[in-house]
Design a protein around this motif. Structure first.
Motif, PDB file in Angstrom:
ATOM      1  N   GLN A  33      37.198  33.459  35.321  1.00  0.00           N
ATOM      2  CA  GLN A  33      37.832  33.711  36.348  1.00  0.00           C
ATOM      3  C   GLN A  33      36.181  33.937  37.844  1.00  0.00           C
ATOM      4  OE1 GLN A  33      40.523  36.978  35.957  1.00  0.00           O
ATOM      5  NE2 GLN A  33      41.132  36.677  38.383  1.00  0.00           N
ATOM      6  N   PHE A  35      34.928  36.204  40.375  1.00  0.00           N
ATOM      7  CA  PHE A  35      35.766  37.247  42.037  1.00  0.00           C
ATOM      8  C   PHE A  35      34.262  37.713  42.585  1.00  0.00           C
ATOM      9  CE2 PHE A  35      39.326  39.202  39.855  1.00  0.00           C
ATOM     10  CZ  PHE A  35      38.871  38.999  38.313  1.00  0.00           C
ATOM     11  N   GLN A  37      32.799  40.968  44.926  1.00  0.00           N
ATOM     12  CA  GLN A  37      32.930  42.464  44.966  1.00  0.00           C
ATOM     13  C   GLN A  37      32.269  42.572  46.507  1.00  0.00           C
ATOM     14  OE1 GLN A  37      30.973  44.981  42.612  1.00  0.00           O
ATOM     15  NE2 GLN A  37      32.791  46.512  42.395  1.00  0.00           N
ATOM     16  N   LEU A  43      37.012  44.063  43.674  1.00  0.00           N
ATOM     17  CA  LEU A  43      36.726  42.730  43.799  1.00  0.00           C
ATOM     18  C   LEU A  43      38.188  41.661  43.639  1.00  0.00           C
ATOM     19  CD1 LEU A  43      35.929  44.367  39.880  1.00  0.00           C
ATOM     20  CD2 LEU A  43      34.188  42.420  40.988  1.00  0.00           C
ATOM     21  N   ASN A  45      40.023  38.323  43.585  1.00  0.00           N
ATOM     22  CA  ASN A  45      40.248  37.252  42.899  1.00  0.00           C
ATOM     23  C   ASN A  45      39.992  36.083  44.009  1.00  0.00           C
ATOM     24  OD1 ASN A  45      41.512  39.058  41.604  1.00  0.00           O
ATOM     25  ND2 ASN A  45      43.138  37.944  40.888  1.00  0.00           N
ATOM     26  N   PHE A  86      30.513  37.212  40.312  1.00  0.00           N
ATOM     27  CA  PHE A  86      30.583  37.609  39.058  1.00  0.00           C
ATOM     28  C   PHE A  86      31.703  36.622  38.249  1.00  0.00           C
ATOM     29  CE2 PHE A  86      29.315  41.687  38.172  1.00  0.00           C
ATOM     30  CZ  PHE A  86      29.447  42.576  39.550  1.00  0.00           C
ATOM     31  N   PHE A  95      32.357  40.350  31.006  1.00  0.00           N
ATOM     32  CA  PHE A  95      32.095  39.971  32.830  1.00  0.00           C
ATOM     33  C   PHE A  95      30.228  39.527  32.179  1.00  0.00           C
ATOM     34  CE2 PHE A  95      34.126  41.431  36.334  1.00  0.00           C
ATOM     35  CZ  PHE A  95      35.498  41.424  35.954  1.00  0.00           C
TER      36      PHE A  95
END
Lengths: 105, 114
Positions: A33, A35, A37, A43, A45, A86, A95
């Motif tokens: 995944q 992300f 921020q 965070l 998606n 991330f 992460f």
């Protein structure tokens, strides 16, 4: 344990420029995944992309699971793209260390 | 839209106090998570829960406990807060089964322990 390496660690762009962010895994990872921020810490998606390619507007992502990496492409960057990006391997919820992006007006 | 909410955006507590951080999700997700985020260290998993009353330690569980009495709610407890627990705390949830294991995060709680 599994290591997640993101590159580059920092990136400064002029508005309108394109960029590629990379995520490398030391072992096979499921359920990758991406992300974003934002400056307030939320965070957001971007993509859930275990394999293949997905596109959403100016953003797209590609994961090559067999080679243990994923790429996030940002085209025509805007100042609102600033923040930290991330990647996460959600099997073990590992992460990456993130790429800090700053887009200048 | 999946919604994950956290009880406070900012919290200031004194050393030795008992602190409760609450997280609620509205998507009937089985799995819920607590992370802390610190500069230079990224996000680290404290605990996760895969069902009601079920929990597993993450990478840094020391000094924390958790409670999951209802499916939608996952609480992080600092039994006796210390200054090294000053951090950003993030809660997340995801479905256990299905075609997607996408994780969703709450807005975070910035905790300061003085």
């Amino acid at each position: 344990g599994i290591q997640v390496e993101q590159s580059p660690p920092d990136l400064i762009l002029q508005e309108g420029a394109n960029s590629t962010l990379r995520c490398n895994f030391s072992d096979s990872v499921n359920n990758l995944q991406w992300f974003h921020q934002n400056p307030w810490g939320q965070l957001i998606n971007l993509f859930y992309i275990p394999s293949g390619t997905k596109q959403n507007g100016r953003l797209s992502a590609t994961t090559v699971a067999t080679e243990r990496y994923s790429l996030l492409y940002i085209s025509s960057s805007q100042t609102t793209d600033s923040g930290v990006y991330f990647c996460v391997g959600t099997y073990k919820y590992i992460f990456g260390t993130g790429t800090r992006l700053k887009v200048l007006a | 839209d999946v919604k994950v909410t956290q009880s406070s955006r900012y919290l200031v507590k004194r050393t030795g106090e008992k602190v409760f951080l609450e997280c609620v999700q509205d998507m009937d997700h089985e799995n819920m998570f607590w992370y802390r985020q610190d500069p230079g260290l990224g996000l680290r998993l404290i605990y996760f829960s895969y069902d009601v009353k079920m929990k597993e330690k993450g990478d840094i569980p020391e000094g924390y406990s958790v409670s999951r009495e209802k499916k939608e709610r996952f609480s992080l407890i600092l039994e006796s807060a210390s200054t090294n627990q000053t951090s950003m705390y993030l809660c997340a949830s995801r479905a256990r089964d299905g075609s997607s294991y996408e994780q969703y995060f709450g807005p975070g709680t910035r905790l300061t322990v003085t």
